[in-house]
Design a protein around this motif. Structure first.
Motif, PDB file in Angstrom:
ATOM      1  N   TRP A 101       6.790   7.805  -2.127  1.00 12.20           N
ATOM      2  CA  TRP A 101       6.851   8.295  -1.018  1.00 12.20           C
ATOM      3  C   TRP A 101       7.769   7.596   0.037  1.00 12.20           C
ATOM      4  CZ3 TRP A 101       4.417   6.339   4.032  1.00 12.20           C
ATOM      5  CH2 TRP A 101       3.989   7.454   4.881  1.00 12.20           C
ATOM      6  N   SER A 151       0.679  -1.129  -0.128  1.00 11.42           N
ATOM      7  CA  SER A 151       0.095  -0.170   0.104  1.00 11.42           C
ATOM      8  C   SER A 151       0.731   1.124  -0.285  1.00 11.42           C
ATOM      9  CB  SER A 151      -0.899   0.147   1.153  1.00 11.42           C
ATOM     10  OG  SER A 151      -1.580  -1.071   1.074  1.00 11.42           O
ATOM     11  N   MET A 167       5.342  15.904   3.955  1.00 14.95           N
ATOM     12  CA  MET A 167       5.177  14.605   3.243  1.00 14.95           C
ATOM     13  C   MET A 167       4.352  13.759   3.828  1.00 14.95           C
ATOM     14  SD  MET A 167       8.874  13.091   2.350  1.00 14.95           S
ATOM     15  CE  MET A 167       9.230  12.034   3.546  1.00 14.95           C
ATOM     16  N   ALA A 168       4.523  13.661   5.169  1.00 16.08           N
ATOM     17  CA  ALA A 168       3.967  12.684   6.078  1.00 16.08           C
ATOM     18  C   ALA A 168       2.492  12.467   6.046  1.00 16.08           C
ATOM     19  CB  ALA A 168       4.348  12.777   7.531  1.00 16.08           C
ATOM     20  N   ILE A 191       2.786  15.769  -2.033  1.00 17.18           N
ATOM     21  CA  ILE A 191       3.907  14.894  -1.759  1.00 17.18           C
ATOM     22  C   ILE A 191       4.923  15.511  -2.756  1.00 17.18           C
ATOM     23  CG2 ILE A 191       5.294  12.698  -1.854  1.00 17.18           C
ATOM     24  CD1 ILE A 191       2.551  11.588  -0.754  1.00 17.18           C
ATOM     25  N   GLY A 245       0.862  11.474   2.737  1.00 16.66           N
ATOM     26  CA  GLY A 245       1.373  10.068   2.425  1.00 16.66           C
ATOM     27  C   GLY A 245       0.690   9.065   3.404  1.00 16.66           C
ATOM     28  N   LEU A 246       0.328   9.449   4.606  1.00 20.94           N
ATOM     29  CA  LEU A 246      -0.501   8.689   5.643  1.00 20.94           C
ATOM     30  C   LEU A 246      -1.830   8.271   4.829  1.00 20.94           C
ATOM     31  CD1 LEU A 246       0.774   9.647   9.073  1.00 20.94           C
ATOM     32  CD2 LEU A 246       0.918   7.510   7.894  1.00 20.94           C
ATOM     33  N   VAL A 272      -5.387   3.171   0.942  1.00 21.27           N
ATOM     34  CA  VAL A 272      -5.022   2.041   0.054  1.00 21.27           C
ATOM     35  C   VAL A 272      -4.966   0.602   0.749  1.00 21.27           C
ATOM     36  CG1 VAL A 272      -3.351   0.771  -1.389  1.00 21.27           C
ATOM     37  CG2 VAL A 272      -3.769   3.400  -1.605  1.00 21.27           C
ATOM     38  N   LEU A 273      -4.596   0.751   1.961  1.00 19.73           N
ATOM     39  CA  LEU A 273      -4.362  -0.517   3.021  1.00 19.73           C
ATOM     40  C   LEU A 273      -5.964  -0.959   3.234  1.00 19.73           C
ATOM     41  CD1 LEU A 273      -2.586  -2.194   4.407  1.00 19.73           C
ATOM     42  CD2 LEU A 273      -2.485  -0.722   6.393  1.00 19.73           C
ATOM     43  N   ILE A 300      -2.735   8.442   1.932  1.00 15.32           N
ATOM     44  CA  ILE A 300      -2.737   7.344   0.940  1.00 15.32           C
ATOM     45  C   ILE A 300      -2.692   5.997   1.570  1.00 15.32           C
ATOM     46  CG2 ILE A 300      -1.502   6.686  -1.245  1.00 15.32           C
ATOM     47  CD1 ILE A 300      -0.634   9.408  -1.963  1.00 15.32           C
ATOM     48  N   VAL A 301      -1.786   5.785   2.213  1.00 14.60           N
ATOM     49  CA  VAL A 301      -1.461   4.516   2.742  1.00 14.60           C
ATOM     50  C   VAL A 301      -2.566   3.849   3.514  1.00 14.60           C
ATOM     51  CG1 VAL A 301       0.116   3.173   4.340  1.00 14.60           C
ATOM     52  CG2 VAL A 301       0.859   4.732   2.898  1.00 14.60           C
TER      53      VAL A 301
END
Lengths: 313, 294
Positions: free
Chosen positions: A146, A141, B261-262, B247, B265-266, B272-273, B268-269
């Motif tokens: 990134w 994921s 950036m964090a 990002i 990014g978090l 998606v997760l 997205i993660v």
């Protein structure tokens, strides 16, 4: 075997022809006139007409496709509009980096994915297995750019172990080049290791329930021998397929990673070609990379026989 | 097929198929947690107009590059824009693209898969074309299409829809090949029902499970690829905040303003997760072969 190879080559040829058709269509989906788009708003109508003629866009579509097919067969992919050199040469001089990067990334994902997958299969249902499944899902994921930026932040900016970007001085040795590619290979390889882990795990789970594995255990062979020699060797076939296919995926993924790390590879070339609308380069890159993919597929199929002597063609 | 015996329905209260599915799906706690997280993300992003403390493009040069604090929970960027608001609005693009791409791929993939699986002469041509499309890495085909179509939100949807259709198509075709041999399909054919009606009313409803599962994964991949396209500057125009281009612009401040950036990014993660976990859960609970063991 020979008959099989010929048959596979023929079907590969069919797919490659279709790939060429897809590439041809993709390069012509531009709404309006590609020549005008490429030259921008300041171009005179004469300039546009000249470029149209140079690219053969003034010909009927079928003639254009014929010329395109002829180009492919003769191995001439046209000229880059902005670099003023043949597309093939432009891609070739940038591919060394991309291939090295993709190879290192494959190594990262195999080095992580295969052992972790094996451990997870052997420890099926335990906390270790659960952690591996969750970790693989998390890794899959993560956007590779990134991961790249995070690695730069900690290992290049903070700790200074690796360069922030670039590919070293011109004429740098292989070791220095590889040093520059460690972080990019990690960024590219980590999401991919998740796929390899999953496949290794499920492939090992299938194999470990086979009779011959039970027999090997009953014979009193040490566990590591059963797992590696009887288990992993047989589980390797599906794993090999995935590893091969991911090599092609990684070459595609390199487009993003090279941009993050400022690497002058083929991926970078493609991104700038897209931003400058250098269609011959885009077209050539699509053809070469998809051709590689089809070729890798073929090689994997043939390698099967080497890994598994039971397979006969 | 759907008729239930009266004695069973009289003996205990009727459980709707949806309820049954949800019960099976949420038996795994991780799937439940992911579904909750996903729902919260979707609600927060949809309610960005009310939840976002600031307008996403409102600049405040006095508050440039402020770290997370009481006023700016996620900090501010180089123009003093509130990052929380931008993450919320950026999510609208990601989720919209992901959802539309999944819908496009599911519809186109179902049609293609049905035709390839049911009408034999079409199988070869459709599958060879699919093979050819799958010979391109996702991101490469997507940026090549974007180069032609030009950067706009709908073009991103179209490009990614084309890229991901073959994935659904393959699954739909494989399922069609199995279902077409079932007795009730044979019965329908024997009754003289037209092929298109057999496909639509006998086969399509039974394709929905594998297509929905695949659609969930396409949703997740599309979010990742859209972010990559925005990151490269060939996706959604940079004037619209997206998780990917946020990002990208954080790159200049690497090591100085980690929050830039964090947080995107978090976002997205996490999205998606949770999509992938829900997709996995759906696959397990929709697959009849796994029912006995679970």
């Amino acid at each position: 075997m020979a008959a099989y190879v010929v048959r596979r080559l023929l079907s590969m040829l069919v797919v490659m022809c279709l790939v060429a058709v897809v590439v041809f269509i993709v390069a012509r989906v531009v709404p309006g006139d590609p020549a005008a788009v490429m030259l921008g708003t300041s171009a005179t109508p004469e300039d546009v007409a000249a470029l149209r003629a140079r690219l053969g866009l003034d010909q009927p579509l079928l003639t254009q496709f014929g010329l395109f097919a002829l180009q492919i067969v003769t191995g001439d992919l046209g000229e880059s509009i902005f670099l003023n050199k043949p597309v093939l040469a432009a891609i070739a001089e940038r591919s060394e980096l991309t291939l090295l990067l993709a190879t290192m990334a494959v190594m990262v994902s195999v080095a992580v994915g295969v052992p972790v997958g094996v451990i997870s299969a052997v420890r099926r249902g335990t906390a270790v297995d659960q952690a591996v499944i969750a970790g693989a899902m998390l890794a899959a994921s993560l956007p590779s750019f990134w991961i790249g930026l995070t690695l730069i932040r900690w290992f290049a900016v903070n700790l200074g172990w690796f360069p922030v970007s670039g590919y070293g001085e011109p004429g740098a040795g292989l070791l220095e080049r590889m040093h520059h590619l460690v972080l990019p290979a990690l960024a590219l390889g980590i999401p991919n290791s998740a796929i390899i882990t999953r496949f290794t795990r499920s492939s090992m789970l299938d194999v470990l329930t086979e009779d011959y594995v039970r027999t090997a255990r009953a014979k009193g062979l040490p566990a590591h021998k059963v797992i590696l020699k009887h288990g992993l060797r047989n589980a390797m076939i599906p794993i090999l397929t995935v590893v091969g296919l991911t090599l092609a995926v990684l070459i595609g993924g390199a487009i993003v990673t090279e941009t993050v790390f400022g690497l002058p590879g083929a991926g970078n070339l493609i991104v700038s070609a897209v931003l400058r609308r250098d269609y011959p380069v885009i077209q050539g890159a699509l053809l070469i990379i998809s051709g590689l993919y089809v070729l890798i597929n073929l090689v994997i199929d043939l390698l099967y026989a080497v890994v598994d002597p039971r397979i006969r063609y | 097929m759907t008729a239930s015996t009266p004695s069973v329905s009289a003996a205990r209260p009727q459980t709707s198929p949806l309820r049954l599915l949800l019960r099976r799906l949420f038996r795994r706690r991780l799937v439940l947690v992911s579904a909750v997280v996903l729902t919260l993300i979707v609600l927060a992003v949809l309610a960005a107009d009310w939840l976002a403390p600031f307008a996403p493009n409102k600049m405040s040069l006095a508050n440039r590059l402020k770290g997370p604090n009481g006023t700016y929970w996620f900090g501010t960027n180089e123009y003093g824009q509130d990052l929380l608001s931008r993450v919320l609005y950026g999510g609208q693009v990601s989720l919209l693209v992901g959802g539309l791409v999944a819908a496009f791929a599911c519809v186109a993939g179902a049609i293609g898969g049905l035709l390839a699986g049911y009408i034999r002469p079409l199988d070869g041509p459709i599958m060879r074309l699919t093979d050819a499309m799958m010979a391109f890495p996702d991101i490469l085909l997507a940026i090549a299409l974007m180069a032609g179509l030009g950067p706009s939100l709908m073009n991103v949807v179209l490009a990614l829809g084309i890229v991901y259709t073959p994935r659904v198509l393959r699954v739909a075709r494989a399922a069609t090949l199995v279902i077409r041999e079932m007795q009730y399909v044979e019965a329908a054919r024997a009754l003289g029902i037209a092929p298109w009606r057999v496909m639509l009313s006998e086969i399509l409803p039974n394709l929905s499970s594998p297509i929905i599962v695949q659609g969930t994964f396409v949703f997740a991949y599309a979010i990742l690829t859209e972010a990559a396209l925005s990151f490269l500057g060939v996706g959604t125009p940079p004037t619209t905040p997206t998780w990917g281009n946020m990002i990208a612009s954080s790159q200049q401040y690497i090591g100085q303003a980690d929050w830039l950036m964090a947080f995107p990014g978090l976002a997205i993660v996490l999205t998606v997760l949770s999509l992938q976990i829900v997709g996995d859960g759906l696959r397990d609970s929709l697959d009849p072969r796994l029912q006995k063991s679970s």
